[in-house]
Write an enzyme that holds these catalytic residues in place. Structure first.
Site, PDB file in Angstrom:
ATOM      1  N   TYR A   9      26.814  42.866  27.958  1.00 46.46           N
ATOM      2  CA  TYR A   9      26.826  41.705  28.582  1.00 46.46           C
ATOM      3  C   TYR A   9      25.404  41.197  28.416  1.00 46.46           C
ATOM      4  O   TYR A   9      25.295  40.343  27.486  1.00 46.46           O
ATOM      5  CB  TYR A   9      28.213  41.717  29.136  1.00 46.46           C
ATOM      6  CG  TYR A   9      28.044  40.056  29.968  1.00 46.46           C
ATOM      7  CD1 TYR A   9      28.877  39.545  28.825  1.00 46.46           C
ATOM      8  CD2 TYR A   9      27.723  39.663  30.713  1.00 46.46           C
ATOM      9  CE1 TYR A   9      29.188  37.537  29.123  1.00 46.46           C
ATOM     10  CE2 TYR A   9      27.883  37.857  31.188  1.00 46.46           C
ATOM     11  CZ  TYR A   9      28.340  37.988  30.518  1.00 46.46           C
ATOM     12  OH  TYR A   9      29.064  36.173  30.752  1.00 46.46           O
ATOM     13  N   ARG A  55      28.601  36.932  45.526  1.00 47.86           N
ATOM     14  CA  ARG A  55      28.822  36.167  44.777  1.00 47.86           C
ATOM     15  C   ARG A  55      28.963  34.954  45.562  1.00 47.86           C
ATOM     16  O   ARG A  55      29.258  34.002  46.764  1.00 47.86           O
ATOM     17  CB  ARG A  55      30.025  36.579  44.332  1.00 47.86           C
ATOM     18  CG  ARG A  55      30.024  37.779  43.155  1.00 47.86           C
ATOM     19  CD  ARG A  55      28.860  37.553  42.369  1.00 47.86           C
ATOM     20  NE  ARG A  55      29.057  39.132  41.456  1.00 47.86           N
ATOM     21  CZ  ARG A  55      29.109  40.252  42.144  1.00 47.86           C
ATOM     22  NH1 ARG A  55      27.887  40.259  43.203  1.00 47.86           N
ATOM     23  NH2 ARG A  55      28.790  41.354  41.401  1.00 47.86           N
TER      24      ARG A  55
HETATM   25  N1  UDP Z   1      35.597  42.345  42.582  1.00 51.34           N
HETATM   26  C1  UDP Z   1      36.701  43.075  43.502  1.00 51.34           C
HETATM   27  N2  UDP Z   1      37.581  43.189  43.271  1.00 51.34           N
HETATM   28  C2  UDP Z   1      38.590  42.774  42.558  1.00 51.34           C
HETATM   29  C3  UDP Z   1      37.668  42.303  40.946  1.00 51.34           C
HETATM   30  C4  UDP Z   1      35.955  42.358  41.460  1.00 51.34           C
HETATM   31  O1  UDP Z   1      36.270  43.144  44.758  1.00 51.34           O
HETATM   32  O2  UDP Z   1      39.880  42.551  41.710  1.00 51.34           O
HETATM   33  C5  UDP Z   1      33.981  42.984  43.002  1.00 51.34           C
HETATM   34  C6  UDP Z   1      33.684  43.333  42.239  1.00 51.34           C
HETATM   35  O3  UDP Z   1      32.843  44.529  42.365  1.00 51.34           O
HETATM   36  C7  UDP Z   1      32.052  42.359  42.106  1.00 51.34           C
HETATM   37  C8  UDP Z   1      32.761  40.675  42.703  1.00 51.34           C
HETATM   38  O4  UDP Z   1      33.124  41.067  43.308  1.00 51.34           O
HETATM   39  O5  UDP Z   1      31.358  42.942  42.792  1.00 51.34           O
HETATM   40  C9  UDP Z   1      32.936  40.335  41.151  1.00 51.34           C
HETATM   41  O6  UDP Z   1      33.512  40.983  40.159  1.00 51.34           O
HETATM   42  P1  UDP Z   1      33.678  39.672  39.080  1.00 51.34           P
HETATM   43  O7  UDP Z   1      34.269  40.233  37.673  1.00 51.34           O
HETATM   44  O8  UDP Z   1      34.445  38.608  39.351  1.00 51.34           O
HETATM   45  O9  UDP Z   1      32.079  39.401  38.396  1.00 51.34           O
HETATM   46  P2  UDP Z   1      30.863  39.820  38.415  1.00 51.34           P
HETATM   47  O10 UDP Z   1      30.056  39.001  39.535  1.00 51.34           O
HETATM   48  O11 UDP Z   1      30.567  41.653  38.897  1.00 51.34           O
HETATM   49  O12 UDP Z   1      30.725  39.816  36.471  1.00 51.34           O
END
Ligand code: UDP
Length: 280
Positions: free
Chosen positions: A114, A180
């Site tokens: 990605y 985030r």
């Molecule tokens: N995350 C989490 N639980 C979940 C899904 C994601 O704690 O069920 C965490 C993930 O490890 C990351 C953040 O949330 O640190 C954002 O993840 P997401 O997949 O939404 O997007 P990314 O910013 O990683 O592309």
């Protein structure tokens, strides 16, 4: 291909608007006799579980997709916008991230199909602009959420809401201290259309995101409160190369996009998204 979307939703949203839906794989060149003024290249799954499902297809979607859409733009003399991503900054050492930061991406990791696909697309867009004078626009989208996400999207906002509404455990990956910055979908759409309307000399890249930064624990707690849920937080393994922090510097967007600034705070956006998932 509806891998991360749904046909019925597309029809529902676009019904009664003058549109023609064409089914076509962006990795294959596309020709048409239609008049094209603007192209928004949004193709590519964006949720880690979805883009890692078929990584070869993901990187082909970004790279071949960018080439095919740029070639289309050239034939039609159309403006073309590329949906790039905050993932081009990888696991950033500079915080918040301005557009001039080159990033810290693992070229061989699970996320690279990605990240590197999107980085190469930016390169292609700039090269077509410099070499063939195409009218290009690049936006870097930071974590975006809102109604109409699918239940199995897999990203954090929808996961936590779906879990909270079912009173199931909330799955926080890692320590939950990673951050985030979440942008409501309407703010993104506003920024994206403003970007398309900018003067030809402005190509970007420009960050589009909401600078309000939260830890995943804070997000979980807020969703539990807003849903009156009995869910408990459980800690699960952290996926590899998961960025520790992410927050956009939106100075450039504010300057170039008529003072654009995200208008929907996280709590309001979460309420609207919760309402959507409740209505399913
Ligand atoms: N995350 C989490 N639980 C979940 C899904 C994601 O704690 O069920 C965490 C993930 O490890 C990351 C953040 O949330 O640190 C954002 O993840 P997401 O997949 O939404 O997007 P990314 O910013 O990683 O592309």
């Amino acid at each position: 291909n509806y891998f991360t979307g749904s046909e019925s939703l597309v029809h529902e949203l676009l019904e009664n608007h003058h549109f023609q839906l064409v089914e076509h794989d962006v990795t294959v060149p596309y020709k048409t006799t239609s008049v094209i003024d603007e192209i928004y290249n949004l193709a590519c799954p964006a949720s880690p579980i979805h883009y890692q499902y078929d990584p070869i297809k993901t990187i082909k979607t970004s790279i071949l997709g960018a080439i095919n859409m740029l070639e289309l733009a050239e034939v039609h003399n159309a403006r073309i916008l590329q949906a790039s991503t905050s993932e081009v900054y990888g696991d950033p050492f500079v915080h918040p991230q301005p557009e001039y930061y080159w990033g810290n991406v693992n070229t061989i990791g699970l996320r690279s199909c990605y990240d590197e696909g999107k980085r190469a697309s930016e390169t292609l867009f700039m090269d077509y602009h410099r070499q063939k004078e195409l009218k290009i626009k690049i936006i870097r989208i930071f974590n975006t959420y809102g109604p109409n996400m699918t239940v199995n999207d897999g990203r954090v906002v929808s996961n936590f809401i779906v879990q909270a509404l079912k009173n199931e455990d909330i799955t926080v990956y890692g320590s939950g201290h990673q951050t985030r910055s979440f942008q409501y979908v309407d703010d993104l759409v506003e920024g994206m259309t403003r970007m398309m309307a900018t003067e030809d000399s402005f190509t970007g890249p420009v960050n589009l995101g909401n600078p309000n930064e939260f830890t995943m624990i804070e997000l979980a707690e807020q969703i539990i409160r807003l849903t009156d849920s009995h869910s408990e937080i459980v800690f699960c393994p952290l996926p590899s190369d998961d960025p520790k922090q992410r927050k956009p510097d939106i100075t450039l967007a504010q300057e170039k996009l008529d003072g654009w600034i995200p208008s929907v705070p996280l709590e309001e956006g979460l309420k609207r998204t919760i309402q959507y998932f409740q209505s399913l």
